[in-house]
Design a protein around this motif. Structure first.
Motif, mmCIF file in Angstrom:
data_model
loop_
_atom_site.group_PDB
_atom_site.id
_atom_site.type_symbol
_atom_site.label_atom_id
_atom_site.label_comp_id
_atom_site.label_asym_id
_atom_site.label_seq_id
_atom_site.Cartn_x
_atom_site.Cartn_y
_atom_site.Cartn_z
ATOM 1 N N LEU A 278 1.942 9.540 1.410
ATOM 2 C CA LEU A 278 3.071 8.658 1.701
ATOM 3 C C LEU A 278 3.697 8.240 0.374
ATOM 4 N N PRO A 279 4.835 8.838 0.017
ATOM 5 C CA PRO A 279 5.468 8.497 -1.256
ATOM 6 C C PRO A 279 5.871 7.026 -1.309
ATOM 7 N N ALA A 280 5.652 6.409 -2.460
ATOM 8 C CA ALA A 280 5.993 5.002 -2.674
ATOM 9 C C ALA A 280 6.316 4.793 -4.142
ATOM 10 N N ILE A 281 6.884 3.639 -4.430
ATOM 11 C CA ILE A 281 7.183 3.278 -5.816
ATOM 12 C C ILE A 281 6.513 1.945 -6.126
ATOM 13 N N TRP B 215 3.689 -2.260 -4.535
ATOM 14 C CA TRP B 215 4.106 -1.007 -3.920
ATOM 15 C C TRP B 215 5.186 -1.253 -2.882
ATOM 16 N N ARG B 216 6.160 -0.319 -2.825
ATOM 17 C CA ARG B 216 7.209 -0.355 -1.823
ATOM 18 C C ARG B 216 7.436 1.070 -1.290
ATOM 19 N N LEU C 47 3.517 -2.631 1.633
ATOM 20 C CA LEU C 47 2.416 -1.896 2.257
ATOM 21 C C LEU C 47 1.931 -2.611 3.510
ATOM 22 N N ALA C 48 2.021 -3.930 3.524
ATOM 23 C CA ALA C 48 1.650 -4.687 4.727
ATOM 24 C C ALA C 48 2.594 -4.352 5.880
ATOM 25 N N LEU D 226 -3.141 6.137 1.720
ATOM 26 C CA LEU D 226 -2.075 7.122 1.957
ATOM 27 C C LEU D 226 -1.145 7.221 0.752
ATOM 28 N N VAL D 227 -0.837 6.065 0.161
ATOM 29 C CA VAL D 227 0.036 6.041 -1.012
ATOM 30 C C VAL D 227 -0.669 6.657 -2.213
ATOM 31 N N ARG D 228 -1.901 6.258 -2.466
ATOM 32 C CA ARG D 228 -2.643 6.766 -3.627
ATOM 33 C C ARG D 228 -2.881 8.273 -3.548
#
Length: 75
Positions: A32-35, A43-44, A9-10, A26-28
């Motif tokens: 922005l899809p993340a795993i 998170w990646r 995320l950084a 954005l991820v939550r």
């Protein structure tokens, strides 16, 4: 050097020039899809997914600008 498949995320925050908390939001939100990986759930974001997100943002911005221009009455 080979391109990395996953970004932290950084890393994403740096690419987008936003804060880490904005990136996490954005991820939550699902924008922005993340795993999550690892024991602590780090998170990646895939590089490809980030590029797709940026492309969608450009399309959304262009559409909004076009709609704004269409709503302005002629002089």
């Amino acid at each position: 050097m080979a391109e990395r498949r996953f970004l932290t995320l950084a890393d994403v925050a740096e690419v987008l020039n936003i804060s880490a908390s904005q990136t996490y939001a954005l991820v939550r939100s699902g924008d922005l899809p993340a795993i999550q990986v690892g024991g602590r759930g780090q998170w990646r974001v895939e590089t490809r997914v980030l590029e797709e997100y940026i492309a969608r943002a450009y399309e959304k911005t262009a559409s909004a600008l076009k709609n704004d221009a269409a709503s302005i009455p002629p002089a």
